[in-house]
Design a protein around this motif. Sequence first.
Motif, PDB file in Angstrom:
ATOM      1  N   PRO A  49     101.919  81.348  40.997  1.00  0.00           N
ATOM      2  CA  PRO A  49     100.478  81.431  41.297  1.00  0.00           C
ATOM      3  C   PRO A  49      99.823  80.052  41.245  1.00  0.00           C
ATOM      4  CG  PRO A  49     100.911  82.119  39.041  1.00  0.00           C
ATOM      5  CD  PRO A  49     102.256  81.927  39.681  1.00  0.00           C
ATOM      6  N   VAL A  50      98.808  79.874  42.051  1.00  0.00           N
ATOM      7  CA  VAL A  50      98.037  78.633  42.014  1.00  0.00           C
ATOM      8  C   VAL A  50      96.940  78.803  40.969  1.00  0.00           C
ATOM      9  CG1 VAL A  50      96.569  77.059  43.314  1.00  0.00           C
ATOM     10  CG2 VAL A  50      98.506  78.168  44.444  1.00  0.00           C
ATOM     11  N   LEU A  51      97.038  78.044  39.894  1.00  0.00           N
ATOM     12  CA  LEU A  51      96.068  78.134  38.807  1.00  0.00           C
ATOM     13  C   LEU A  51      95.011  77.049  38.974  1.00  0.00           C
ATOM     14  CD1 LEU A  51      98.513  78.743  35.820  1.00  0.00           C
ATOM     15  CD2 LEU A  51      97.333  80.417  37.230  1.00  0.00           C
ATOM     16  N   ILE A  52      93.766  77.419  38.765  1.00  0.00           N
ATOM     17  CA  ILE A  52      92.653  76.472  38.884  1.00  0.00           C
ATOM     18  C   ILE A  52      92.066  76.234  37.500  1.00  0.00           C
ATOM     19  CG2 ILE A  52      90.376  76.059  39.891  1.00  0.00           C
ATOM     20  CD1 ILE A  52      91.209  77.813  42.227  1.00  0.00           C
ATOM     21  N   TYR A  53      91.949  74.969  37.130  1.00  0.00           N
ATOM     22  CA  TYR A  53      91.431  74.585  35.824  1.00  0.00           C
ATOM     23  C   TYR A  53      90.052  73.945  36.004  1.00  0.00           C
ATOM     24  CZ  TYR A  53      96.368  75.063  34.607  1.00  0.00           C
ATOM     25  OH  TYR A  53      97.636  75.536  34.436  1.00  0.00           O
ATOM     26  N   LEU A  54      89.093  74.391  35.217  1.00  0.00           N
ATOM     27  CA  LEU A  54      87.748  73.814  35.268  1.00  0.00           C
ATOM     28  C   LEU A  54      87.603  72.794  34.149  1.00  0.00           C
ATOM     29  CD1 LEU A  54      85.533  76.945  35.983  1.00  0.00           C
ATOM     30  CD2 LEU A  54      86.246  75.173  37.584  1.00  0.00           C
ATOM     31  N   LEU A  65      90.287  71.668  39.086  1.00  0.00           N
ATOM     32  CA  LEU A  65      91.553  70.966  39.279  1.00  0.00           C
ATOM     33  C   LEU A  65      92.669  71.960  39.564  1.00  0.00           C
ATOM     34  CD1 LEU A  65      91.310  68.515  36.231  1.00  0.00           C
ATOM     35  CD2 LEU A  65      90.900  67.942  38.614  1.00  0.00           C
ATOM     36  N   SER A  66      93.571  71.567  40.441  1.00  0.00           N
ATOM     37  CA  SER A  66      94.747  72.386  40.713  1.00  0.00           C
ATOM     38  C   SER A  66      95.885  71.472  41.155  1.00  0.00           C
ATOM     39  CB  SER A  66      94.458  73.431  41.797  1.00  0.00           C
ATOM     40  OG  SER A  66      94.066  72.785  42.997  1.00  0.00           O
ATOM     41  N   ALA A  67      97.095  71.986  41.064  1.00  0.00           N
ATOM     42  CA  ALA A  67      98.264  71.194  41.457  1.00  0.00           C
ATOM     43  C   ALA A  67      98.422  71.192  42.972  1.00  0.00           C
ATOM     44  CB  ALA A  67      99.516  71.782  40.809  1.00  0.00           C
ATOM     45  N   TYR A  68      99.003  70.137  43.490  1.00  0.00           N
ATOM     46  CA  TYR A  68      99.308  70.098  44.919  1.00  0.00           C
ATOM     47  C   TYR A  68     100.486  69.156  45.153  1.00  0.00           C
ATOM     48  CZ  TYR A  68      97.587  65.392  46.061  1.00  0.00           C
ATOM     49  OH  TYR A  68      97.429  64.037  46.169  1.00  0.00           O
ATOM     50  N   ARG A  69     101.119  69.355  46.266  1.00  0.00           N
ATOM     51  CA  ARG A  69     102.233  68.470  46.636  1.00  0.00           C
ATOM     52  C   ARG A  69     101.686  67.341  47.483  1.00  0.00           C
ATOM     53  NH1 ARG A  69     107.027  70.304  50.607  1.00  0.00           N
ATOM     54  NH2 ARG A  69     105.222  70.306  51.980  1.00  0.00           N
ATOM     55  N   THR A 124     100.918  66.227  40.179  1.00  0.00           N
ATOM     56  CA  THR A 124      99.895  65.641  41.060  1.00  0.00           C
ATOM     57  C   THR A 124      98.737  66.619  41.157  1.00  0.00           C
ATOM     58  OG1 THR A 124     101.125  66.549  42.926  1.00  0.00           O
ATOM     59  CG2 THR A 124     101.459  64.222  42.409  1.00  0.00           C
ATOM     60  N   LEU A 125      97.515  66.083  41.162  1.00  0.00           N
ATOM     61  CA  LEU A 125      96.325  66.920  41.084  1.00  0.00           C
ATOM     62  C   LEU A 125      95.423  66.742  42.288  1.00  0.00           C
ATOM     63  CD1 LEU A 125      95.221  66.229  37.394  1.00  0.00           C
ATOM     64  CD2 LEU A 125      96.640  68.089  38.223  1.00  0.00           C
ATOM     65  N   THR A 126      94.683  67.776  42.578  1.00  0.00           N
ATOM     66  CA  THR A 126      93.566  67.671  43.501  1.00  0.00           C
ATOM     67  C   THR A 126      92.369  68.310  42.809  1.00  0.00           C
ATOM     68  OG1 THR A 126      92.751  68.161  45.720  1.00  0.00           O
ATOM     69  CG2 THR A 126      94.040  69.876  44.640  1.00  0.00           C
ATOM     70  N   GLY A 127      91.190  67.859  43.133  1.00  0.00           N
ATOM     71  CA  GLY A 127      90.003  68.363  42.454  1.00  0.00           C
ATOM     72  C   GLY A 127      88.801  68.383  43.365  1.00  0.00           C
ATOM     73  N   VAL A 128      87.831  69.202  42.997  1.00  0.00           N
ATOM     74  CA  VAL A 128      86.574  69.284  43.753  1.00  0.00           C
ATOM     75  C   VAL A 128      85.450  69.568  42.764  1.00  0.00           C
ATOM     76  CG1 VAL A 128      86.860  71.756  44.192  1.00  0.00           C
ATOM     77  CG2 VAL A 128      85.410  70.402  45.695  1.00  0.00           C
ATOM     78  N   PHE A 129      84.306  68.951  42.989  1.00  0.00           N
ATOM     79  CA  PHE A 129      83.158  69.200  42.131  1.00  0.00           C
ATOM     80  C   PHE A 129      82.596  70.587  42.406  1.00  0.00           C
ATOM     81  CE2 PHE A 129      83.120  64.540  41.947  1.00  0.00           C
ATOM     82  CZ  PHE A 129      82.923  64.351  40.593  1.00  0.00           C
ATOM     83  N   GLU A 158      98.046  66.671  31.686  1.00  0.00           N
ATOM     84  CA  GLU A 158      98.827  67.302  32.748  1.00  0.00           C
ATOM     85  C   GLU A 158      98.514  68.785  32.783  1.00  0.00           C
ATOM     86  OE1 GLU A 158     102.973  68.283  30.393  1.00  0.00           O
ATOM     87  OE2 GLU A 158     102.840  66.434  31.574  1.00  0.00           O
ATOM     88  N   LEU A 159      98.767  69.396  33.927  1.00  0.00           N
ATOM     89  CA  LEU A 159      98.573  70.830  34.066  1.00  0.00           C
ATOM     90  C   LEU A 159      99.864  71.531  33.673  1.00  0.00           C
ATOM     91  CD1 LEU A 159      96.655  70.974  37.464  1.00  0.00           C
ATOM     92  CD2 LEU A 159      95.741  70.830  35.158  1.00  0.00           C
TER      93      LEU A 159
END
Length: 668
Positions: free
Chosen positions: A57-62, A35-39, A22-27, A10-11
Amino acid sequence: MNDNTVSTFELGDALATRFGNTLTGVFVPGSKIALSAYRHVKWNSRDVPSETAGQDPVLIYLAQETTLFDEPVLRSLLAESNITFATLQELGQRAPRAEYLRISHMYRSVVRASLERLEHAKKSPEVQMDEERQQRISETVIVFYAAECLWHLFEILYMQQSQLIVPQLLDWARFYAPQIEDRATDFLLMAEEASENDDYWNVLKSLVMVGALDVTRAILRQNRKASQPAFKAAELILASMPVYKEGFPLKKFNSQWEHWHVDAERKIRANTFGSEPELEQILQLVTGSNEHWDAGIKESNEWYEFLPGYLLYTKPTCKPFELKIAAANWLNRWTLLRPNSQLNNMSRMISQLMEHDLRLFIYDTQRINDTNWLTTHMIDLIYHSGELKGYFEQNNIDLPALRHSMIYEYGSYLMSTRSLWQLGIDYLDCCKQEGKAAMELLLPRISLRSDRHALKLMSVARKRGLIDVEQEICKVLSRQSFDDERYGNALEWGIRSKDVLLVTGIADFILKNYSQTGNMLCPDVIVHIKSRMFISPRLVFLSKYFEFYELYRNRDFLAAVELLVNLLNSKITPDYFWPSLLIDTVPLLESKDPKIFSNETVAILHHLETELVPIIERNTDKLGNKNAETVFKDYRAENIDEILNILRLACARNLARSLVIENTSPES
């Protein structure tokens, strides 16, 4: 796969927690996922900002998959195998078979050396204190131990092309299961006392089953009962066992072996060893007694452990094509005797090699966690040697396409890894257009550590005709230098990139900085631009203005005036620089000894009224009086109104003086 084996995470930030992780991700480049959180928005809910939008803040995890090659000790394996790979490419497909076998030995020696380094590193104090790294090294040892074992067996069965495989299989099995011979060494050192050990006969039986007859005989000769008739008879049977050698007539050997086998069984049935039942069991194993071998199989760790030994006593001249049937029968026998045992990946792949199921073997090698190191190099060796060409054709496998795919994937992996990109180049070079396209995409994404590193990347790109890559690297270096306030470097790399917008932006910055501070940045670079200035109109203006700047400093006023007037007429002056350019005329206009004639003075006044004033009016309408004043300023004047007044007054004075001088006739 069940739910218990699926990794969950989990984030751990407030925004993620608020919406149930809930997560969203992009290569992203480099085999990473951002990866980042989203509703989560459903079909019946509106996609609008939440009531707490902007609070966290919107945190982005690699996220990136870890590989075995993250371990520094393994870097040498990659480098050395890369050299071997390059050597094989030079050999091509028409070298003698011995050369390909030598290449195979080189690959195995690279793995063996790496395993020794890993074992040494595992014992070092720094690794002992790092539990995570210790675990990673242990996993790496398991993977490459299996890789070496499989490669060695592949080499015996498919590369050596020898009809005598049993002795080689015996060496192979003993090499990868050394525990029995290690124990036997202890017994040899113990001499006569070894026969009193509780494990004495069990170790001897195991030695016989792995085919180590010489060691078995040596231990038996140290037995305290070695002088008794039973032991002497056993020694005679073991010593007289025929051993097949390459080139010996097969029919003659089979006759000798059959005679020896019958004689040994006759002595056993004659109760020659009745006084020594343990010794008799050893001889029963040597003569291939199924009952005694079944008992030994139940004690084995792996299904293949005793197969070479069994072949030594039952079919010593086994050919490679006969091994397929023998291995299948032996595996069935082992499975029946040990119904609760399951084959691990390595055991299953050994079975595939022995049963000539190379299609499935290649598939399973790709599942080994070595980032396809084994599969890539083995397929490449198969392709060049041509030994299995018929097999692949019969099974409708496009070997060249398979090789191309494996090398491309492996090379791309190396290229996407920061410290391994140079190794990946050699692999992608073998993939022609696809490899060139991959390099074109991956080279600009490599993190640049220094200018020297960048020059190396550019050299690689230039040799392969990747001009766009070279320019892209120059762009990156230019931006990095600009961020580090090394503006001369930024301008130089920008010019080499041939990016008009980038060069224009840097030139604008230098000009604006000069107009605000009076300090000309990176003059040593600007003075050497010369013909390269034509890449951008703004760079042309900067270069020519700097030329005026130098002429003025050197008090070459007439040449400076000529160049200044040319700049005013050039139509390439940026709007923001008109005040500075015009105010440069003031000292020349106010000179007691006129430097600017009437026509040039009128031209200056014309540019003032037709160029600068309209620009000021447009910006005043757009930004307002106060904001417009901040846009047009020069370090020599406080505001735009002051600039206009100074210029108009200077032009009027110089025009009056120049007209008087120009219209006054010289005395006769």
